[in-house]
Write an enzyme that holds these catalytic residues in place. Structure first.
Site, mmCIF file in Angstrom:
data_model
loop_
_atom_site.group_PDB
_atom_site.id
_atom_site.type_symbol
_atom_site.label_atom_id
_atom_site.label_comp_id
_atom_site.label_asym_id
_atom_site.label_seq_id
_atom_site.Cartn_x
_atom_site.Cartn_y
_atom_site.Cartn_z
ATOM 1 N N GLU A 60 0.827 -1.210 0.000
ATOM 2 C CA GLU A 60 0.000 0.000 0.000
ATOM 3 C C GLU A 60 0.859 1.256 0.000
ATOM 4 O O GLU A 60 0.535 2.241 -0.671
ATOM 5 C CB GLU A 60 -0.948 -0.003 1.209
ATOM 6 N N HIS A 129 -10.879 -4.683 8.119
ATOM 7 C CA HIS A 129 -11.553 -4.614 6.820
ATOM 8 C C HIS A 129 -12.829 -3.774 6.892
ATOM 9 O O HIS A 129 -13.473 -3.567 5.876
ATOM 10 C CB HIS A 129 -11.928 -6.009 6.324
#
Lengths: 325, 372
Positions: A60, A129
């Site tokens: 990321e 998440h």
């Protein structure tokens, strides 16, 4: 007009702008051949090829830095962070770098980047998440933060976000991806960033909210209507910068307000909205501005999430307190 | 004079890379037919140990099949299938001692179970119940990491802690081929190298990070060669060969406890199933030809042949393990079913040592909600 889910409206917006602007690039983890883990980029790799729509290595931080570099070379990057809980890995690129580029360079460089990312709870994911971390973004000067609540809004807001010359964090609620369909024009249209939308008009109470909580608030408003209360529901759509004018006009009309967010209560977007109302419209208020928010814990293990997440019943309960104060 | 001057040699940066790449050959001991192809590398394992390792691999294959079907029935939650990776996962854990500490990724639940985590807790973890993460005293593991690669840097810390404590143990951590692209991966191996900490870094290269093929992760031909940059030993092993995996980890462990620092081990393996049970469809990114090619390398098949040839395994033994696994899984599910319903108030009580005022207030609100 076509009936679209939010995820289809998002794909449609991406396709539209990939066609319009050869400088746009879509990339991230699994967004290429696989079409994204939620299929947000379905078919785009096939239509636009590897040069425009591509998988990155799994990192990321790398995706964030790559976006900055591509912006510096004249591209308009639309990176995806696979789940917004992974944002901590890319926090420096977002909050330490792209948000400051214009300021740091005295206006020489700007970052026309739209970071798309799914977030939000209620679908039993593993840890990190489902977190609502938009408050971290809204607290960062130099970023615009957009949270659509409907397919129609998603397309118009995403097109504006991509065309914006500053970095935009575009947060897509997981639970809304396929929650319902709506008429969405096939042609292009934009919805301005920084403009709230009155999703329901009313005269007794203003509920200010965004994301999945728009729908809980609308449901609560319907229930309250049956008991004779006329409730206005404002969907912020952009949580930074806030549409102060729409909020204050509503509060001056109703004299009562509350803010609903899915995120934890502490130091959140709702607290900021309450402060703005107090600063600007305290003399119009008939009652304190209350909040509905989640508990100040880590996003819960999924077995407990249905109790933890705010819902329309919590909205009704708090609304009654504000209405009867 | 000019004619006597040696012509300056042209600098060849590419050469150093080629030299590195040539050095990273795959270690294999058992081939696909279960034949020993590298006698010199054979680890010292007794017949009983060999049988135990086979037993665990068969058991774990059954556990995977049952977990998938329980997930489909809605009786388990988050689940990342493990079939295909048994040698890589279980033979590496088999090379450890009880005092060694495991920092797993989310597919690495089997290692935790064989390191002492009760099966019913693994099921509670899958169901999103916090008791699944309450690791019992004496079981040296931490619950599976969700952020790819985050465990790698932590492993350097655990290993340094062990070194400071003077304990003769190692920290072992696992990630995948995708994880080897994360910054945390490089930081982890570099820190452990710099501190000469007793760590073992395993990269289970199963060729796909969800959908992204390993060829797209890096220009490096092997993950193992990334060890060179950190100045630590690296080795690539056939991850479908339990003996090669065991031998590599055992050797790395020996060096680690002798104060010689960390090792990076890449295991070449394959996950037969989807990434997780949450909607991934491997047919979108993998061909059935590739699936078939890897299923021929199956770790259970080759180890079974090897043991049968030695007279150490037969159908009866295999069936015994299968029956036992099914029975124990059934019992563990029952035990998981009996766990108290997860409450938000429970979670509030584990946020801090002492509950701050905001949580105290909210505790009362949720208590009322939960009693409704």
């Amino acid at each position: 007009m076509a009936q679209m889910t939010m995820i289809q409206a998002i794909t449609d917006a991406l396709r539209t702008e990939l066609r319009n602007d050869p400088k746009t690039l879509v990339f991230g983890e699994d967004v290429g051949v696989n079409g994204g883990v939620f299929r947000a980029t379905e078919g785009l790799h096939k239509e636009f090829g590897e040069d425009r729509v591509f998988d990155t290595p799994l990192a990321e931080s790398g995706i964030g830095g790559l976006s900055i570099g591509l912006a510096l070379t004249g591209f308009r990057p639309i990176p995806e962070i696979q789940f917004f809980g992974f944002v901590f890995e890319v926090m420096d690129s977002i909050a330490g770098q792209m948000s400051r580029a214009r300021y740091r360079s005295g206006g020489r460089y700007n970052m026309p980047i739209t970071v798309r990312s799914p977030f939000g709870g209620g679908v039993h994911t593993p840890e990190l998440h489902s977190d609502s971390l938009e408050g971290l973004m809204a607290q960062t000067p130099g970023l615009k933060v957009v949270v659509p609540s409907t397919p129609y809004d998603a397309k118009g807001l995403l097109l504006s976000a991509i065309r914006d010359n500053d970095p935009v964090i575009f947060l897509e609620h997981l639970k809304l991806y396929r929650a319902f369909r709506q008429e969405v024009p096939e042609e292009e249209y934009t919805i301005p960033l920084g403009k709230a939308d009155v999703k329901r008009e009313g005269t007794d109470l203003s509920i200010i909210t965004y994301g999945a909580m728009v729908h809980e608030s609308l449901k609560a408003a319907e229930e309250l209507e049956k008991e004779g209360h006329s409730v206005e529901v404002i969907d912020l759509r952009t949580i930074s910068p806030l549409d102060i004018d729409t909020i204050i006009a509503s509060v001056e009309k109703t004299g009562r307000a509350m803010v609903v967010q899915e995120a934890q209560k502490q130091a959140g977007v709702a607290a900021n909205v309450v402060a703005e109302i107090n600063d600007r419209a305290i003399l119009s208020l008939e009652a304190p501005v209350l909040r509905v928010a989640a508990a100040d814990t880590v996003y819960p293990f999924s077995q407990a999430e249905s109790v933890w997440l705010p819902n329309y019943k919590d909205v009704i309960e708090t609304a009654k307190k504000v209405l009867t104060f | 004079m000019a004619s006597n001057t040696k012509k300056a040699q042209k600098f060849d940066a590419k050469k150093s890379l080629e030299t590195v790449e040539e050095q990273f050959q795959t270690l294999q001991i058992l081939n696909e037919e279960g034949e020993v192809v590298n006698e010199a590398a054979m680890p010292e394992l007794s017949d009983e140990q060999l049988q135990e390792l086979m037993r665990r691999m068969v058991y774990t294959r059954i556990l995977d099949q049952r977990s998938i079907s329980l997930n489909r029935q809605g009786r388990l939650g988050f689940y990342a299938p493990t079939a295909g990776q048994e040698a890589s996962q279980l033979a590496s854990q088999f090379a450890l001692e009880k005092e060694d500490f495991i920092l797993p990724g989310y597919r690495d639940v089997p290692q935790l179970i064989w390191h002492g985590l009760p099966l019913y807790q693994a099921f509670l973890f899958s169901r999103g119940h916090f008791q699944g993460n309450q690791i019992p005293e004496g079981v040296n593991v931490i619950s599976p990491q969700i952020i790819i690669g985050a465990q790698y840097v932590q492993a350097a810390g655990v290993a340094l802690g062990m070194k400071k404590n003077g304990s003769k143990s190692v920290a072992i951590t696992y990630t995948g081929d995708g994880g080897a692209s994360q910054g945390d991966f490089y930081e982890g191996i570099n820190f452990a190298g710099a501190f000469k900490a007793p760590a073992i870094f395993i990269v289970q290269n199963n060729r796909f990070a969800i959908s992204t093929p390993v060829e797209k992760q890096s220009a490096a031909k092997t993950v193992a060669q990334k060890a060179v940059a950190a100045g630590i030993p690296g080795i690539q092993v056939d991850g479908m060969d339990p003996l090669a995996v065991y031998a590599a980890v055992r050797e790395a462990r020996e060096r680690a406890v002798n104060g010689e620092g960390p090792t990076l081990i890449e295991t070449l393996t394959y996950r037969y199933g989807p990434h997780t049970m949450a909607g991934d469809d491997p047919t979108r990114y993998r061909t059935s030809e590739l699936d078939n090619e890897w299923e021929k390398k199956d770790p259970l098949v080759r180890f079974r042949k090897f043991l049968e040839n030695k007279g150490l395994w037969n159908e009866e033994k295999e069936n015994e393990v299968i029956e036992k696994a099914k029975e124990e899984i059934k019992e563990a599910i029952k035990k998981a079913d009996a766990a108290p319903k997860q409450k938000v108030t429970d979670l509030m009580s584990i946020m801090f040592e002492e509950m701050p005022q905001n949580l105290k207030e909210q505790y009362e609100i949720y208590k009322a909600k939960e009693s409704k």
